[in-house]
Scaffold this motif. Structure first.
Motif, mmCIF file in Angstrom:
data_model
loop_
_atom_site.group_PDB
_atom_site.id
_atom_site.type_symbol
_atom_site.label_atom_id
_atom_site.label_comp_id
_atom_site.label_asym_id
_atom_site.label_seq_id
_atom_site.Cartn_x
_atom_site.Cartn_y
_atom_site.Cartn_z
ATOM 1 N N THR A 1 24.402 -23.221 -6.678
ATOM 2 C CA THR A 1 23.777 -23.261 -5.357
ATOM 3 C C THR A 1 24.541 -22.374 -4.397
ATOM 4 O OG1 THR A 1 23.132 -24.681 -3.511
ATOM 5 C CG2 THR A 1 25.107 -25.326 -4.728
ATOM 6 N N VAL B 1 27.358 -31.603 -2.270
ATOM 7 C CA VAL B 1 26.831 -30.905 -3.430
ATOM 8 C C VAL B 1 25.945 -31.873 -4.212
ATOM 9 C CG1 VAL B 1 27.403 -29.674 -5.540
ATOM 10 C CG2 VAL B 1 28.880 -29.469 -3.537
ATOM 11 N N ARG C 1 27.599 -28.650 -11.507
ATOM 12 C CA ARG C 1 27.024 -28.024 -10.313
ATOM 13 C C ARG C 1 28.047 -27.044 -9.728
ATOM 14 N NH1 ARG C 1 22.263 -26.445 -8.297
ATOM 15 N NH2 ARG C 1 21.693 -27.359 -6.282
ATOM 16 N N HIS D 1 29.243 -24.472 -6.903
ATOM 17 C CA HIS D 1 29.078 -24.207 -5.477
ATOM 18 C C HIS D 1 29.620 -22.808 -5.193
ATOM 19 C CE1 HIS D 1 29.798 -25.494 -1.054
ATOM 20 N NE2 HIS D 1 28.515 -25.241 -1.249
ATOM 21 N N TYR E 1 31.582 -28.853 -9.916
ATOM 22 C CA TYR E 1 31.658 -30.310 -9.911
ATOM 23 C C TYR E 1 30.872 -30.843 -11.105
ATOM 24 C CZ TYR E 1 33.166 -29.463 -5.124
ATOM 25 O OH TYR E 1 33.836 -29.014 -4.021
#
Length: 626
Positions: free
Chosen positions: A66, A73, A96, A98, A105
């Motif tokens: 993302t 998040v 995930r 970032h 994460y």
């Protein structure tokens, strides 16, 4: 230079996410393999090695990246993805990435939710879940436990083998266990010999000074110090066996099975504050607020002195913290119990009984805050809490919470008043400015709302939330179209809108809709009819704003998809992006399907198709390579 296709940012971000994850895993000597088949939610397979020796341990990874600057998040999983992950033989690690902070994460899917959901779900990653060289090495422990307890067919109930010395016989203790667990005895049976090592088997060993309950994978616990002997009754020893079994099951990841055993123990044993706190954590982690509520009701019913209310207070707190809007029946029970607790505290004159009662009334109010349509009861409990403890009215965070409940219940005047006080108490929380601006907008005070939104944007240090950008633009549009400040009169707007002539020209329809909106500037039906009329005559530029206002007051995905597609056709790219972001967040795949379905109705379908594909890629609704 010949213009060539540009690689989408989503594809670049996906590769960044996978590379960042691999960069943290490869130094351990593990192997990361790409899943080359069509992507149904799994990107890579990781095989764990120890000192260059294969272990046979593997797990899957679902990676998403993302670019969003938000500090929180998240990752959204559709219900079909959840079903697919549940069907896999290997555990799935959700990763995930970032890109703003270059951090990754992770969270195990099987730890997130043991049961498939019928709806999509958003997973939030805390700062504690960041992947680094230390936490990466800990992944092996989880994979080992997953393999032990998920290989083959897991058959409940748990096998319990009891061995005893001294005056106790194994049968005495078995009967004591069954008496304690009551209706939950189906969770535990006694059977010899022990089952296969991959079956859930617990062994209780009783000697003259302790009880030990051990699982077949070497997790174990000892209940308390060795302070009792074999002269203690079988009922006491039985309680300790039940407790030990519950703690072991919770330790190895079966909190949903541990919860009813803990419930049985707590209702049969004297109150222990440390154990009650630990049980509350198990109930919360296992999403078994029903168990906590029954324990709290048990202690509340038996309390005849102020001191005996303590266990009910503690357990009710644990239950209420874990309750969400999905558990309406449990919220009702918790709210009623908090009210009973408050009144009983006042009757029994507990230490600081007014403070205790105020806290309980506030908790009761919070339970009702989360129940749609029960604002009156919630506000009544809040008022009683303030009467008993006036300091509550000077706590900005509590006032902001109550204001949010009032806003959601449609009491916008009360919400605005509470937000005003909360802003005075917490001047540094600029989020309250936007929320008050929204309450002003919902009251029809357009000028004040626009001013408050400007103050919010002026004080923002980072990018503002999309919803406030959209609502601020709506307030400005309404003022530019000549809408006046005033109290919203929805009934008058309904009457004007319904006064349709048998033969009505488009101009007359437009005037009728605008007259209705003059009584209620946020009247969804009036703006929807106006926008649809503009679409019928191929005027998407004029239709975009009315359809956006109509969508804002509608909780269905279809109006949001129509407004988004219309904004695309009108060339209002920023507005379309805002609407798509909010529609995807609120409605998930349903919004995606509605937006795709609108393509068939549009004369310029190719523009919407291109935009819809971008939305799909941003939300992970397109299979890689397709």
């Amino acid at each position: 230079m010949v213009e060539m296709p540009k690689r989408p940012r989503q594809h670049v971000l996906e590769d960044e996410a996978r590379a960042a994850f691999a960069g943290l895993i490869l130094p351990l000597g593990w192997v990361v393999r790409s899943v080359d088949d069509k992507d149904y939610g799994v990107d890579d397979e990781v095989e764990i090695f120890h000192e260059d020796q294969a272990t046979g341990l593997k797990f899957y990874v679902q990676s998403k990246g993302t670019d969003k600057p938000e500090s929180t998040v998240t990752m959204r999983l559709t219900h079909t993805q959840q079903n697919y992950f549940h069907s896999l033989d290997l555990p799935v690690l959700l990763a995930r990435y970032h890109s703003v902070t270059k951090r990754t994460y992770v969270q195990w899917f099987h730890r997130f939710d043991p049961y498939p959901r019928a709806v999509s779900k958003t997973i939030r990653f805390s700062s504690d879940s960041e992947l680094n060289p230390l936490t990466a090495a800990e992944l092996r422990t989880e994979v080992e436990a997953f393999r032990v307890w998920h290989r083959g067919t897991m058959r409940w109930p748990v096998r319990l083998r009891v061995a005893a010395t001294g005056s106790h016989t194994a049968r005495d203790l078995e009967l004591a266990v069954y008496e304690i667990v009551g209706s939950n005895r189906v969770l535990v049976v006694t059977k010899q010999p022990l089952g296969p090592p991959d079956q859930p088997t617990l062994e209780a060993t009783i000697d003259s000074d302790t009880v030990r309950v051990a699982a077949t994978i070497a997790s174990h616990t000892t209940d308390g110090p060795p302070a009792w002997t074999d002269t203690v009754s079988s009922a006491v020893v039985g309680r300790r066996i039940v407790l030990g079994a519950a703690l072991v099951l919770g330790t190895i990841g079966f909190g949903d099975k541990a919860a009813p055993l803990l419930e049985a123990y707590l209702c049969a044993a004297p109150f222990n504050v440390d154990l009650a706190e630990q049980a509350g954590n198990y109930f919360s982690d296992a999403n078994r607020a029903d168990c906590a509520l029954r324990v709290a009701q048990h202690w509340l019913d038996r309390a005849s002195t102020a001191d005996e209310l303590a266990p009910a207070i503690l357990t009710l707190h644990s239950a209420c913290v874990s309750l969400g809007r999905a558990e309406m029946g449990q919220l009702t029970a918790a709210g009623a119990m908090q009210k009973d607790l408050a009144e009983k505290s006042l009757t029994l004159k507990t230490s600081d009984h007014e403070m205790v009662a105020a806290s309980a009334f506030l908790a009761a109010a919070r339970c009702h805050f989360r129940k749609t349509g029960d604002w009156t009861s919630a506000d009544g409990y809040f008022t009683r809490a303030v009467e008993l403890d006036p300091s509550i009215a000077h706590q900005g965070d509590i006032l902001a919470e109550v204001a949010g409940a009032a806003h959601e219940a449609g009491d916008y005047i009360r919400a605005g008043q509470l937000y005003s006080t909360a802003i005075e108490l917490r001047p540094g929380d600029i989020r309250l400015l936007a929320r008050r601006a929204d309450s002003l907008l919902q009251q029809g005070r357009l000028t004040d709302a626009a001013t408050q939104f400007r103050q919010y944007f002026e004080r923002m240090t980072g990018p503002p939330e999309t919803i406030w950008l959209l609502k601020s633009e709506i307030a400005g549009f309404l003022l530019r179209t000549g809408m006046k400040d005033g109290v919203r009169d929805t009934e008058a707007a309904d009457r004007v809108l319904a006064d349709r002539r048998i033969s009505e020209t488009p101009h007359q329809t437009r005037r009728r809709c605008l007259r209705a909106a003059g009584h209620d500037p946020l009247h969804s039906a009036a703006w929807a009819e106006l926008g649809r009329g503009d679409l019928d005559i191929e005027e998407p530029r004029r239709a975009a704003a009315p359809l956006t206002i109509a969508a804002l007051g509608d909780r269905r995905p279809e109006p949001w998809a129509v407004a988004t597609a219309t904004a695309v056709r009108a060339g209002a790219e920023t507005l379309a992006t805002w609407l798509a972001a909010l529609g995807a967040y609120d409605f998930g795949e349903d919004f995606h399907l509605e937006l795709r379905g609108f393509v068939a109705q549009a004369s310029d379908a190719s523009v919407i198709v291109e935009f819809a594909e971008g939305v799909d890629q941003d939300n992970g609704w397109v299979r890689r390579g397709e």
